[in-house]
Scaffold this motif. Structure first.
Motif, PDB file in Angstrom:
ATOM      1  N   UNK A 188      -0.003   8.251   4.080  1.00 56.76           N
ATOM      2  CA  UNK A 188       1.015   7.789   5.023  1.00 56.76           C
ATOM      3  C   UNK A 188       0.537   7.964   6.467  1.00 56.76           C
ATOM      4  N   UNK A 189      -0.058   9.120   6.766  1.00 54.54           N
ATOM      5  CA  UNK A 189      -0.571   9.363   8.115  1.00 54.54           C
ATOM      6  C   UNK A 189      -1.713   8.405   8.459  1.00 54.54           C
ATOM      7  N   UNK A 190      -2.593   8.158   7.475  1.00 54.67           N
ATOM      8  CA  UNK A 190      -3.729   7.264   7.725  1.00 54.67           C
ATOM      9  C   UNK A 190      -3.261   5.831   7.958  1.00 54.67           C
ATOM     10  N   UNK A 191      -2.214   5.429   7.266  1.00 54.75           N
ATOM     11  CA  UNK A 191      -1.649   4.092   7.485  1.00 54.75           C
ATOM     12  C   UNK A 191      -1.056   4.001   8.884  1.00 54.75           C
ATOM     13  N   UNK A 192      -0.272   5.016   9.245  1.00 50.17           N
ATOM     14  CA  UNK A 192       0.446   4.980  10.516  1.00 50.17           C
ATOM     15  C   UNK A 192      -0.501   5.115  11.714  1.00 50.17           C
ATOM     16  N   UNK A 193      -1.473   6.005  11.615  1.00 42.56           N
ATOM     17  CA  UNK A 193      -2.343   6.285  12.760  1.00 42.56           C
ATOM     18  C   UNK A 193      -3.559   5.372  12.852  1.00 42.56           C
ATOM     19  N   UNK A 194      -4.071   4.940  11.708  1.00 38.97           N
ATOM     20  CA  UNK A 194      -5.354   4.230  11.721  1.00 38.97           C
ATOM     21  C   UNK A 194      -5.283   2.804  11.184  1.00 38.97           C
ATOM     22  N   UNK A 195      -4.181   2.427  10.560  1.00 36.66           N
ATOM     23  CA  UNK A 195      -4.085   1.090   9.997  1.00 36.66           C
ATOM     24  C   UNK A 195      -4.710   0.955   8.628  1.00 36.66           C
ATOM     25  N   UNK A 196      -4.764   2.059   7.880  1.00 34.87           N
ATOM     26  CA  UNK A 196      -5.320   2.008   6.528  1.00 34.87           C
ATOM     27  C   UNK A 196      -4.483   1.084   5.649  1.00 34.87           C
ATOM     28  N   UNK A 197      -5.148   0.306   4.824  1.00 32.27           N
ATOM     29  CA  UNK A 197      -4.524  -0.440   3.731  1.00 32.27           C
ATOM     30  C   UNK A 197      -5.242  -0.023   2.455  1.00 32.27           C
ATOM     31  N   UNK A 248       0.683   8.277 -20.224  1.00 33.12           N
ATOM     32  CA  UNK A 248       1.157   9.106 -19.122  1.00 33.12           C
ATOM     33  C   UNK A 248       1.147   8.314 -17.822  1.00 33.12           C
ATOM     34  N   UNK A 249       2.240   8.400 -17.102  1.00 29.88           N
ATOM     35  CA  UNK A 249       2.334   7.782 -15.784  1.00 29.88           C
ATOM     36  C   UNK A 249       2.214   8.908 -14.765  1.00 29.88           C
ATOM     37  N   UNK A 250       1.012   9.111 -14.241  1.00 29.43           N
ATOM     38  CA  UNK A 250       0.707  10.278 -13.412  1.00 29.43           C
ATOM     39  C   UNK A 250       1.486  10.222 -12.106  1.00 29.43           C
ATOM     40  N   UNK A 251       2.257  11.267 -11.854  1.00 29.67           N
ATOM     41  CA  UNK A 251       3.032  11.339 -10.628  1.00 29.67           C
ATOM     42  C   UNK A 251       4.229  10.412 -10.599  1.00 29.67           C
ATOM     43  N   UNK A 252       4.544   9.779 -11.717  1.00 34.19           N
ATOM     44  CA  UNK A 252       5.720   8.920 -11.788  1.00 34.19           C
ATOM     45  C   UNK A 252       5.484   7.468 -11.457  1.00 34.19           C
ATOM     46  N   UNK A 253       4.226   7.099 -11.125  1.00 35.34           N
ATOM     47  CA  UNK A 253       3.926   5.703 -10.800  1.00 35.34           C
ATOM     48  C   UNK A 253       2.593   5.317 -11.415  1.00 35.34           C
ATOM     49  N   UNK A 254       2.465   4.043 -11.748  1.00 33.63           N
ATOM     50  CA  UNK A 254       1.214   3.577 -12.339  1.00 33.63           C
ATOM     51  C   UNK A 254       0.109   3.468 -11.294  1.00 33.63           C
ATOM     52  N   UNK A 255       0.481   3.121 -10.065  1.00 35.31           N
ATOM     53  CA  UNK A 255      -0.512   3.005  -8.998  1.00 35.31           C
ATOM     54  C   UNK A 255       0.198   3.249  -7.675  1.00 35.31           C
ATOM     55  N   UNK A 256      -0.613   3.442  -6.612  1.00 35.48           N
ATOM     56  CA  UNK A 256      -0.087   3.714  -5.274  1.00 35.48           C
ATOM     57  C   UNK A 256      -0.736   2.735  -4.307  1.00 35.48           C
ATOM     58  N   UNK A 257       0.067   2.165  -3.426  1.00 32.81           N
ATOM     59  CA  UNK A 257      -0.473   1.197  -2.471  1.00 32.81           C
ATOM     60  C   UNK A 257       0.290   1.308  -1.162  1.00 32.81           C
ATOM     61  N   UNK A 258      -0.350   0.886  -0.080  1.00 29.45           N
ATOM     62  CA  UNK A 258       0.313   0.969   1.209  1.00 29.45           C
ATOM     63  C   UNK A 258      -0.484   0.302   2.299  1.00 29.45           C
TER      64      UNK A 258
END
Length: 322
Positions: free
Chosen positions: A139-148, A248-258
């Motif tokens: 979240x910080x990398x997206x907000x500060x650096x524009x990570x996708x 198993x769905x690790x952490x409650x989600x199949x994948x993470x994106x942002x």
């Protein structure tokens, strides 16, 4: 067909049977169905129950059923899992893989990355702690650096969790001192002269991401067959088998994106499915739940149709997201 948002149309006018998705590399995917299943963006059908036949597929419902079963504790004990729940989860996994493939093809990424956490600072086996820490950093990398990014968690054989996926070029990277030799394999550290010669002969430098201070990283510039890299990441979705095909769905989600991820530009048409199906171009599949037949045609950036060989036979159930 451009229509005002929220316009009410009849089912026949609101639905289309052909979808064309345009990808970041200039290629496109044409998916044609034997029935009109895709609703035009911004419109509503007068009869909502059949407004979007594609939505009636038990894919999103499968995800919710999986969560309900988790809350009931059904997946926390060894026992007989009802076959319909196994099927629901399998469909949810297919849907997640299709979604990751779609995002990966619709956006331009620069690196294939692996993120791990330092076992001396974090419990590498606690999915909630790991996902929470990784999510904060992302979240910080997206907000500060524009990570996708797109990341898929994997539980190693020893139970430790790490992530594989794709980053854009928003974060600084440094040379790790290792390379991947032509032909692939694990990163290798070579003496300076051999390293220079290897790079000249096609070896690829492996980088690290200094901003990730919670463990170890690798960032490998994407090269070669991008589709193969995407397929490599997809295999980790639903990889962990638990009981009776329940995964198993690790952490409650199949994948993470942002980040500023784009959706693929998509057009909708009405086409003669029988004529297209008879031509045998691309590959076909049947959806058992609805009785519909689909044909998928991949066209590369040069305008050439991809040949699938045996896939043209049309056997098997849907693995393509719709």
């Amino acid at each position: 067909m451009d229509v005002p948002a929220g316009l009410l149309l009849s089912d026949r006018d609101a639905l289309r049977n052909c979808k064309v998705q345009h990808w970041a590399d200039g290629s496109r995917t044409i998916t044609v169905c034997s029935a009109a299943v895709w609703k035009l963006p911004g419109v509503e059908a007068r009869r909502g129950a059949v407004a979007d036949k594609a939505a009636a597929l038990p894919l999103d419902a499968a995800e919710e059923e999986y969560r309900r079963s988790e809350r009931r504790g059904k997946f926390a004990e060894a026992g007989v899992i009802p076959p319909e729940e196994c099927e629901n989860v399998k469909r949810a996994v297919r849907r997640a893989r299709a979604r990751v493939r779609e995002l990966a093809r619709a956006n331009v990424f620069s690196y294939f990355v692996t993120l791990t956490l330092n076992g001396e600072r974090f419990s590498r086996y606690d999915d909630r702690e790991i996902v929470r820490r990784a999510s904060d950093w992302l979240h910080n990398a997206v907000r500060r650096c524009g990570l996708a990014y797109i990341l898929v968690p994997e539980r190693h054989k020893d139970g430790a969790i790490h992530f594989h996926g794709f980053f854009n070029d928003a974060l600084p990277v440094v040379d790790s001192g290792t390379v991947i030799l032509p032909g692939g394999g694990k990163p290798r550290k070579l003496p300076p002269r051999k390293r220079a010669a290897a790079i000249e002969n096609g070896a690829h430098v492996v980088f690290n991401i200094p901003m990730w201070k919670d463990g170890f990283t690798t960032a490998i510039p994407l090269y070669g067959d991008y589709a193969a890299a995407v397929a490599y990441v997809l295999k980790y979705i639903g990889k962990q088998q638990v009981y009776n095909s329940i995964v198993e769905k690790i952490g409650g989600r199949w994948f993470y994106s942002g980040g500023a991820l784009k959706e693929p530009p998509t057009e909708f048409f009405m086409e003669d499915f029988d004529a297209i199906d008879a031509a045998g171009i691309g590959w076909a599949f049947d959806v058992r739940q609805t009785g519909d037949r689909y044909r998928v045609i991949e066209i590369d950036s040069r305008g050439e149709v991809k040949i699938y060989g045996d896939k043209n036979s049309g056997k098997g159930e849907a693995a393509f997201g719709g």
